[in-house]
Enzyme design. Structure first.
Site, short mmCIF file in Angstrom:
data_model
loop_
_atom_site.label_atom_id
_atom_site.label_comp_id
_atom_site.label_asym_id
_atom_site.label_seq_id
_atom_site.Cartn_x
_atom_site.Cartn_y
_atom_site.Cartn_z
CG ASP A 189 -2.18 -0.75 1.06
OD1 ASP A 189 -2.25 -1.55 0.11
OD2 ASP A 189 -3.11 -0.57 1.86
CG HIS A 205 -9.37 5.11 -1.43
ND1 HIS A 205 -9.24 3.99 -2.25
CD2 HIS A 205 -9.85 4.65 -0.25
CE1 HIS A 205 -9.64 2.91 -1.57
NE2 HIS A 205 -10.01 3.28 -0.36
N GLY A 252 -12.11 4.29 5.55
CA GLY A 252 -10.82 4.96 5.60
C GLY A 252 -10.73 5.80 4.34
NE ARG A 310 -24.20 2.32 2.96
CZ ARG A 310 -23.91 1.02 2.88
NH1 ARG A 310 -24.32 0.32 1.84
NH2 ARG A 310 -23.23 0.41 3.85
#
Length: 405
Positions: free
Chosen positions: A147, A207, A211, A284
């Site tokens: 990552d 992104h 997270g 949401r």
């Protein structure tokens, strides 16, 4: 060539099995509650979902069950384990040693174990997964995709903290950045969609999941990113605070008598959107509550969106301009409201979005208008495909390292 992609969490193993001829996902799944009562494997082949409830005491047992499921006569996709050409592993932290995807050998394992202190929550299960595969498939090559690797192109002015320099020299305290595989995929894909040369392209990638991080990518290299020494820095996230005054941590310990372990827990698991809204970490739920008039949910949304817009502005300045902004991951791909409100801050860049295109769901697309000076795109991320591609290239080419920049 068929490649198994593995992502081991503390109590889970996520996997995809990909036929690289056509890059087709043959099956995918998740072993969950590994080492916990009630463990099960959810295995998907096309649209068919199969649930296998079986105790899995550790990652080795989980991976053994995954391999047995791949071989299963009814729901499997291979006849023999020899059909697995290689295994690609997601590894969260590669420190400064790994700026590439790499063929895993004893030396690599030694370095990974030496750097556990940099990612004590994430790297141990990654290492356990690698060791389990090496035991279960001893003849199959393993590749690590990190990552942090994509962000190793950051210049010193971006990755160093203004602490006494010895903290970097002795302890390697610096910005590492995370979600690099996702940022790498969506930035390249955006260039392809727009017909641009990736190495002559300025893009900001957002992104936005539970997270969340943002990266500034210029000419194919990450030059800055919002996450830092750990994934706690940067944006407001589902349960993480993101940027705060470091003195707050000292205040919480000295004046409020909160133990350091609890401070860490508060900042990582009780803050962010959850802490601000007093309601949920799920965007949401927050959007639904805000629409129904919940003032705390409205406030959490405002702060969340404001922080994203601030980072986009800063990274535009850092690159002296921007050609495209990309939204990806759970919130980035699926929240028209967040995208629209972030873009409302960016009028000074000449950003204009088509609301009809923005309100569509689940499709890779450009959502900016033809006269927008900056392209706005939604690109669903595909970290597993990047891991599989890197694994294929390393194994087929017979190289040890695949340079990313």
């Amino acid at each position: 060539m068929k490649i198994l992609v593995v992502n081991c969490g503390s109590s889970s193993v996520k996997y995809q099995f990909i036929d690289m001829k056509g890059e087709k996902v043959l099956c995918k799944g998740l072993a969950e509650r590994v080492g916990i009562e009630g463990s099960r494997l959810v295995h998907k082949v096309n649209e068919d979902k199969h649930v296998i409830e079986k105790p899995m005491k550790d990652h080795e047992e989980a991976l053994k069950l995954i391999l047995e499921t791949l071989l299963d006569r009814e729901i499997g996709v291979i006849r023999d384990l020899s059909e697995i050409s290689a295994v690609g592993h997601r590894v969260v932290h590669g420190a400064e040693r790994f700026a590439s995807s790499i063929l895993i050998d004893e030396e690599v394992m030694k370095v990974l174990e030496e750097n556990i202190h940099l990612a004590p929550l994430h790297n141990p299960p990654n290492i356990m997964g690698i060791k389990a595969v090496q035991k279960l498939l001893p003849q199959v090559p393993n590749v690590g995709v990190f990552d942090t690797a994509f962000h190793q192109s950051m210049p010193r002015k971006a990755f160093l903290y203004p602490l006494p320099y010895e903290f970097y020299e002795k302890y390697r305290i610096r910005r590492y950045g995370f979600h690099g595989t996702s940022h790498r995929y969506v930035s390249k894909r955006a260039a392809e969609i727009l017909g641009r040369d990736y190495y002559d392209f300025k893009v900001i990638t957002c992104h936005l999941g539970n997270g969340a991080s943002i990266a500034a990518i210029r000419h194919g290299k990450s030059i800055d990113t919002s996450m830092g020494f750990t994934p706690l820095e940067g944006l407001v996230m589902g349960t993480r605070s993101g940027d705060i005054d470091p003195a707050i941590v000292i205040y919480m310990q000295q004046n409020l008598s909160i133990p350091v372990e609890e401070v860490y827990n508060i900042l990582n698991k009780k803050s962010g959107v959850l802490g601000l809204s007093k309601l949920s970490s799920d965007m949401r739920d927050i959007e639904d509550a805000a629409e129904s008039g919940n003032e705390m949910a409205q406030l959490a949304l405002e702060i969340y969106i404001y922080r994203i817009a601030k980072y986009i502005g800063a990274y535009t300045a850092a690159m002296n301009g921007v050609d495209a902004i990309v939204f990806t991951a759970g919130v980035g791909e699926n929240s028209p409201y967040v995208r629209e409100k972030v873009c409302d801050y960016l009028g000074f860049l000449g950003v204009k979005i088509d609301r009809n295109l923005n309100n569509m769901k689940g499709v890779e697309r450009i959502v900016s208008t033809p006269d927008s000076r900056v392209a706005i795109l939604i690109v669903p991320t595909n970290e597993e495909l990047v891991i599989a591609r890197d694994t294929k290239q390393i194994v087929e080419s017979g190289i040890k390292e695949l340079k990313l920049f």
